[in-house]
Design an enzyme around this catalytic site. Structure first.
Site, mmCIF file in Angstrom:
data_model
loop_
_atom_site.group_PDB
_atom_site.id
_atom_site.type_symbol
_atom_site.label_atom_id
_atom_site.label_comp_id
_atom_site.label_asym_id
_atom_site.label_seq_id
_atom_site.Cartn_x
_atom_site.Cartn_y
_atom_site.Cartn_z
ATOM 1 N N ARG A 44 -35.098 21.051 -9.058
ATOM 2 C CA ARG A 44 -35.454 22.467 -8.933
ATOM 3 C C ARG A 44 -34.938 23.228 -10.147
ATOM 4 N NH1 ARG A 44 -31.043 24.379 -9.323
ATOM 5 N NH2 ARG A 44 -31.905 26.480 -9.422
ATOM 6 N N GLY A 45 -35.327 24.513 -10.226
ATOM 7 C CA GLY A 45 -34.940 25.324 -11.387
ATOM 8 C C GLY A 45 -36.070 25.253 -12.398
ATOM 9 N N ALA A 46 -36.482 26.416 -12.896
ATOM 10 C CA ALA A 46 -37.707 26.484 -13.697
ATOM 11 C C ALA A 46 -37.753 25.510 -14.887
ATOM 12 C CB ALA A 46 -37.932 27.929 -14.137
ATOM 13 N N ARG A 87 -45.191 23.327 -6.580
ATOM 14 C CA ARG A 87 -44.574 24.653 -6.462
ATOM 15 C C ARG A 87 -45.345 25.613 -7.369
ATOM 16 N NH1 ARG A 87 -38.288 25.101 -6.670
ATOM 17 N NH2 ARG A 87 -38.786 26.873 -5.325
ATOM 18 N N GLN A 192 -28.340 27.952 -3.435
ATOM 19 C CA GLN A 192 -28.195 27.371 -4.777
ATOM 20 C C GLN A 192 -26.945 27.914 -5.479
ATOM 21 O OE1 GLN A 192 -31.038 28.527 -3.488
ATOM 22 N NE2 GLN A 192 -32.841 27.549 -4.337
ATOM 23 N N ASP A 233 -38.095 32.557 -13.433
ATOM 24 C CA ASP A 233 -39.112 31.525 -13.165
ATOM 25 C C ASP A 233 -40.416 31.846 -13.877
ATOM 26 O OD1 ASP A 233 -37.151 31.403 -10.755
ATOM 27 O OD2 ASP A 233 -38.189 29.473 -10.887
ATOM 28 N N ASN A 243 -37.996 35.944 -10.333
ATOM 29 C CA ASN A 243 -36.849 35.045 -10.204
ATOM 30 C C ASN A 243 -36.488 34.928 -8.722
ATOM 31 O OD1 ASN A 243 -34.781 33.394 -11.454
ATOM 32 N ND2 ASN A 243 -33.311 34.982 -10.919
ATOM 33 N N LYS A 244 -35.484 34.152 -8.438
ATOM 34 C CA LYS A 244 -35.078 33.869 -7.055
ATOM 35 C C LYS A 244 -35.023 35.126 -6.198
ATOM 36 C CE LYS A 244 -34.538 30.720 -5.482
ATOM 37 N NZ LYS A 244 -35.641 30.096 -4.705
HETATM 38 O O1 MRU Z 1 -36.201 27.735 -5.913
HETATM 39 P P1 MRU Z 1 -35.415 27.312 -7.125
HETATM 40 O O2 MRU Z 1 -34.043 26.836 -6.797
HETATM 41 O O3 MRU Z 1 -36.199 26.351 -7.991
HETATM 42 O O4 MRU Z 1 -35.281 28.665 -7.919
HETATM 43 C C1 MRU Z 1 -34.538 28.690 -9.103
HETATM 44 C C2 MRU Z 1 -34.374 30.042 -9.643
HETATM 45 O O5 MRU Z 1 -34.904 31.011 -9.158
HETATM 46 C C3 MRU Z 1 -33.603 30.142 -10.907
HETATM 47 O O6 MRU Z 1 -32.903 31.339 -10.963
HETATM 48 C C4 MRU Z 1 -34.622 30.106 -12.047
HETATM 49 O O7 MRU Z 1 -35.412 28.955 -11.945
HETATM 50 C C5 MRU Z 1 -33.998 30.144 -13.347
HETATM 51 S S1 MRU Z 1 -33.270 28.585 -13.658
HETATM 52 C C6 MRU Z 1 -32.801 28.405 -15.242
#
Ligand code: MRU
Length: 340
Positions: A44-46, A87, A192, A233, A243-244
């Protein structure tokens, strides 16, 4: 170790659902396994999603039974379609697939095609490390000695290949000799912040306190926060930041308290084509909200809303930090990408 890497003929990655209790290295031999690992939040994470998408295409090329370049390409089209469906929100996942496609579309020789695709996935992973270090270097200039920094979700090495975006800024400031203190939000529903950001900060010995998401107003009102740094993201041409979930609320609170709100992301997160209102915000399953660590916390059958991301309008963003530098409003992100 790296969060995700290609070794031998397979993709190895840290299973992020097991942290912080266990550090498990998992393995994917084919793109279907990798797509499921993305859906299940093991990866996970962009930025990590962009690298994983590229490695998924490399796995599909390696496993293709096609004899001609066209036959292999038709397997890659199918693999791309599957990975695209995992996703919807992070731009980086689509960026990774598009970059791979530009490589394999051109190649006519079947064995060269497979080699080129595997090589490109490795290049993308290596680049991510360098880009995050660049983001860290530029972002560290915005951090002062003694700063208290609030971050949300996990935008660290676990969300990338190694170094992180928002945490990359913090790491870089610390490496430059600045003393900082971090407030990490737990980030419901999947935690997270509590599981991953706390794990990274603790491993590095960066001082921090974990807070629940509803404490952000409290810590800001008490004057405990000097700056906010988060990842992204997707960033639209206009400069809106997806973002999250919870990021928007933090940005509103930061503005109300006169606290700078910085966004750190590689330029592969920027989407010049889509309008903010067209971006699909992923809706995840109800159990993520009705349970905590597998334990039910709500009456059976409770109806739930579970958007994974939200949109912070550009007016609330003080600056966007990419590997190319720090962009202050009014920014033209197409100039930043060299596409004006
Ligand atoms: O749902 P996730 O855990 O994939 O979401 C991640 C986030 O929202 C992070 O803040 C975002 O991807 C930036 S990561 C460098």
């Amino acid at each position: 170790m790296r969060t995700i890497e290609w070794k031998g003929d397979a993709v190895y990655f840290i299973d992020q659902t097991k942290l912080p209790r266990r550090l498990i290295i998992a393995k994917c031999d084919d793109h279907e396994e990798l797509a499921r690992a993305i859906e299940n939040m093991k990866i996970r994470g962009a930025p990590a999603l962009g690298v994983a998408a590229a490695m998924g295409i490399a796995l599909a090329a390696k496993n293709s039974k096609g004899k001609t370049a066209d036959e292999i390409k038709s397997d890659l089209v199918a693999a791309s379609k599957r990975i695209r469906s995992t996703r919807p929100t992070a731009r980086n996942l689509f960026w990774g697939l598009e970059r791979m496609e530009r490589v394999w579309r051109r190649e006519k020789d079947p064995s060269k095609l497979i080699d080129r695709v595997i090589k490109e996935a490795g290049i993308i992973a290596d680049e991510d490390v360098q880009l995050c270090r660049g983001i860290g270097r530029h972002g560290a200039e915005l951090i002062f000695d003694g700063d208290n920094i609030l971050t949300h979700c996990n935008a660290g090495g676990l969300a990338c290949v190694e170094y992180g975006t928002a945490l990359g800024v913090i790491r870089s400031a610390v490496a430059g000799g600045k003393k900082v203190f971090v407030y990490a939000t737990e980030t419901r529903p999947l935690l997270q912040g509590a599981r991953l950001t706390a794990f990274e900060l603790k491993s590095e010995g960066i001082p921090f306190k974990l807070i629940t998401d509803n404490m952000v107003g409290y810590v800001m009102q008490k004057g405990l926060v000097d700056k906010v740094v988060v990842g992204a993201d997707r960033i639209t041409k206009r400069g809106d930041v997806i973002n999250k979930i919870g990021t928007y609320g933090i940005a509103v609170l930061a503005r109300a308290h006169g606290i700078p709100f910085y966004v750190a992301a590689p330029s592969s997160t920027i989407d010049l084509l889509v309008r903010s209102e067209e971006i699909e915000i992923e809706e995840r399953k109800a159990e993520e909200v009705t349970t905590v660590c597998g334990k039910s916390i709500a009456p059976r059958g409770t109806d739930v809303l579970n958007p994974a991301f939200d949109l912070t309008p550009k007016e609330l963003v003080s600056a966007i930090i990419t590997e190319k530098g720090v962009a202050y409003p009014p920014y033209d992100l197409s100039v930043l990408l060299g596409k004006s």
